[in-house]
Design an enzyme around this catalytic site. Structure first.
Site, PDB file in Angstrom:
ATOM      1  N   CYS A  31      49.894  41.917  45.873  1.00 63.16           N
ATOM      2  CA  CYS A  31      48.964  43.565  46.161  1.00 63.16           C
ATOM      3  C   CYS A  31      48.227  42.319  46.193  1.00 63.16           C
ATOM      4  CB  CYS A  31      49.505  44.287  44.677  1.00 63.16           C
ATOM      5  SG  CYS A  31      48.122  45.464  44.924  1.00 63.16           S
ATOM      6  N   ALA A  32      46.467  42.819  44.775  1.00 58.02           N
ATOM      7  CA  ALA A  32      45.685  41.214  44.816  1.00 58.02           C
ATOM      8  C   ALA A  32      45.423  40.410  43.999  1.00 58.02           C
ATOM      9  CB  ALA A  32      44.435  42.883  43.851  1.00 58.02           C
TER      10      ALA A  32
END
Length: 186
Positions: free
Chosen positions: A105-106
């Site tokens: 994800c991030a």
């Protein structure tokens, strides 16, 4: 037996973190949730309180490193990982030792902003690609390039966990676990 550490910070995305923990434990891989603070209590991005297995301070000076260091996403959790000098220290220790560094994800931006993805293929949550500094940006569910394993987000968490099982044990074991959870061929 393979060993994996997943670094959990307040605000981590629980699906991305706990899915990995669940899948690796099903495969009988020793995975420990590591709190990056001075308490085992960690609050996820959706205010679910979990209890980590160990503190980062307990493992940071270990000479026998785990096989994979994993960073789950979630913006707040990712920002907490980025702000920690101890997290930076352990990431660099694992990178220098040639151990796998995984993120979803991030969280791949943690590696990117440290300059570790230079010349590597990597993926992350859509819209955060600018944080993959120096990387060849991909849109695959999971990207493996050298010691880096990156994935896009909550919807790719199972693929991400199964890829680690494949790397640590075998493709057959990853398929077996995928079938057990009715993800593959069931």
């Amino acid at each position: 037996m393979s060993k994996v550490y997943i670094l959990v910070a307040d605000g981590f995305e629980e699906i991305e973190g706990l899915t990995v923990v669940d899948l690796l434990r099903r495969a009988r891989i020793d995975i420990k949730m590591v709190s990056i603070t001075d308490t085992l209590k960690v609050v996820t991005s959706h205010n679910i309180e979990i209890r980590a297995d160990v503190l980062l301070s307990d493992i940071i000076d270990e000479t026998e490193l785990a096989d994979i260091l994993v960073l789950p996403g979630g913006m707040k959790g990712t920002n907490n990982l980025k702000a920690s000098a101890e997290v930076d220290r352990i990431i660099r220790k694992y990178q220098e030792a040639g151990k796998y560094l995984a993120a979803i994800c991030a969280a791949p931006t943690v590696y990117g902003e440290k300059g570790l993805l230079e010349g590597k293929k990597a993926t992350c949550y859509p819209g955060l690609e600018d944080g993959l500094l120096g990387a060849e940006k991909k849109t695959d569910k999971v990207v493996v390039d050298g010691q880096f394993i990156t994935s896009r987000g909550m919807g790719t968490s199972i693929d991400f966990g199964l890829k680690m099982i494949e790397i640590l044990i075998s493709a057959d074991k990853a398929v077996e676990i995928g079938k057990q959870i009715v993800f593959l061929g069931a």
